[in-house]
Design a protein around this motif. Sequence first.
Motif, short mmCIF file in Angstrom:
data_model
loop_
_atom_site.label_atom_id
_atom_site.label_comp_id
_atom_site.label_asym_id
_atom_site.label_seq_id
_atom_site.Cartn_x
_atom_site.Cartn_y
_atom_site.Cartn_z
N SER A 20 0.83 -1.20 0.00
CA SER A 20 0.00 0.00 0.00
C SER A 20 0.87 1.26 0.00
O SER A 20 0.48 2.30 -0.56
N ALA A 21 2.06 1.17 0.59
CA ALA A 21 2.96 2.32 0.61
C ALA A 21 3.42 2.68 -0.80
O ALA A 21 3.62 3.84 -1.12
N ASP A 22 3.59 1.66 -1.65
CA ASP A 22 4.00 1.92 -3.04
C ASP A 22 2.90 2.64 -3.80
O ASP A 22 3.18 3.49 -4.65
N LEU A 23 1.64 2.30 -3.53
CA LEU A 23 0.52 2.87 -4.27
C LEU A 23 0.01 4.17 -3.69
O LEU A 23 -0.38 5.08 -4.42
N TYR A 24 -0.02 4.25 -2.35
CA TYR A 24 -0.70 5.36 -1.71
C TYR A 24 0.16 6.13 -0.72
O TYR A 24 -0.33 7.07 -0.09
N GLY A 25 1.42 5.76 -0.59
CA GLY A 25 2.28 6.42 0.37
C GLY A 25 2.03 5.91 1.78
O GLY A 25 1.41 4.86 1.99
N GLY A 26 2.50 6.64 2.74
CA GLY A 26 2.36 6.21 4.12
C GLY A 26 3.57 5.43 4.58
O GLY A 26 4.53 5.21 3.83
N GLU A 27 3.51 5.01 5.80
CA GLU A 27 4.66 4.34 6.41
C GLU A 27 4.86 2.95 5.83
O GLU A 27 3.91 2.23 5.54
N GLU A 28 6.14 2.60 5.64
CA GLU A 28 6.47 1.23 5.26
C GLU A 28 6.31 0.33 6.47
O GLU A 28 6.43 0.78 7.60
N PRO A 29 6.04 -0.97 6.31
CA PRO A 29 5.88 -1.65 5.03
C PRO A 29 4.48 -1.55 4.43
O PRO A 29 4.24 -2.01 3.34
N GLY A 30 3.56 -0.94 5.16
CA GLY A 30 2.18 -0.87 4.66
C GLY A 30 1.52 -2.23 4.69
O GLY A 30 1.93 -3.14 5.42
N LEU A 31 0.48 -2.38 3.88
CA LEU A 31 -0.27 -3.63 3.79
C LEU A 31 -0.12 -4.22 2.39
O LEU A 31 -0.01 -3.48 1.41
N PRO A 32 -0.15 -5.56 2.27
CA PRO A 32 -0.08 -6.17 0.94
C PRO A 32 -1.34 -5.89 0.13
O PRO A 32 -2.46 -6.00 0.65
N VAL A 33 -1.15 -5.51 -1.13
CA VAL A 33 -2.24 -5.14 -2.02
C VAL A 33 -2.06 -5.86 -3.35
O VAL A 33 -0.96 -5.90 -3.91
N LEU A 34 -3.14 -6.45 -3.85
CA LEU A 34 -3.15 -7.01 -5.19
C LEU A 34 -3.50 -5.91 -6.18
O LEU A 34 -4.53 -5.25 -6.03
N LYS A 35 -2.64 -5.71 -7.16
CA LYS A 35 -2.91 -4.75 -8.22
C LYS A 35 -3.33 -5.53 -9.46
O LYS A 35 -2.60 -6.41 -9.93
N ILE A 36 -4.52 -5.23 -9.97
CA ILE A 36 -5.10 -5.97 -11.09
C ILE A 36 -5.19 -5.02 -12.28
O ILE A 36 -5.81 -3.96 -12.19
N GLN A 37 -4.56 -5.39 -13.37
CA GLN A 37 -4.57 -4.54 -14.56
C GLN A 37 -5.00 -5.38 -15.76
O GLN A 37 -4.21 -6.11 -16.35
#
Length: 298
Positions: A20-37
């Motif tokens: 989630s940090a990669d997509l939306y910023g915030g503190e690492e490590p954030g939460l795991p997120v599936l990105k579907i394209q």
Amino acid sequence: MQANLATLLATIPEISLCSSADLYGGEEPGLPVLKIQGASGSAAVALQGAHLLSFIPAGGRELLWLSPKAVFAADKAIRGGIPLCMPWFGRHPEGLPAHGFARSSNWDVSEVEILGNGDIKVVLVLHDTAATQALWPHAFVFRLALTVGRELTLALSVENLSDQPAPFSQAFHSYLAVPDVTEIAISGLDGCTYVNTLLEGHPRKVQEGDLHVQSLTDRVYLNVPAKQVISHGSGQTHIVSDTHSAIVWNPWEDAAKLADVGQGNYPGFVCVERGDVLDNALTIAAGGVYRASMTLSE
């Protein structure tokens, strides 16, 4: 994190795992997120809560609102997107966490698939644990199948594996992005009885015509039609569901009291949730299954 997830995702290059940090910023490590394209649409879903964070049909606009102040932390509900409120909705009579535990639990990915029409399907599952049994004393399997294309479909199943009936209510708590909540019109609720939860005694009234949100709003509509349409400056958002309730919420100026919403952010969204709550809540028989679905589209 489940051990076989990387192997499972390797079969579908259109799905990747990120933070989630990669997509939306915030503190690492954030939460795991599936990105579907996919060719017909894109989405993002946090594994905590099986929580939809984004849905954009190809060539279209973002249909979901995610708070710019959303916090991505373990065991904390994420503000925006589509949280799953279950196995109870709202406040619990015995003071247990509001909206249940599904939205803050870690779900596993059980299936990923590209369908014949090019849409992408992801199935997430949650099983009971000692911690959930302490809150809701039933063995269960929750399954959420997400299908991402020109439309977004959520298909939920709740299997009661215990030998006792299980009281149950739920809502797809959809935060829908709008240019300005003061200028929208919500159709598909005309003639429906609603409960105004903001007034003492929770009085009931009947909706007359389209709903226009002009102040703090928290209404539970009962026995609603399958479809509602939110009309706004960017077009329309269509909701279709086989559930029986609709909840309409916007915090208005009270957003300032919600740290993860914040002053001035309330005009950008309206919650039009579908589910089975209050009079439409139910009991799942021992060994029984509850099923519900919702589809969002432009």
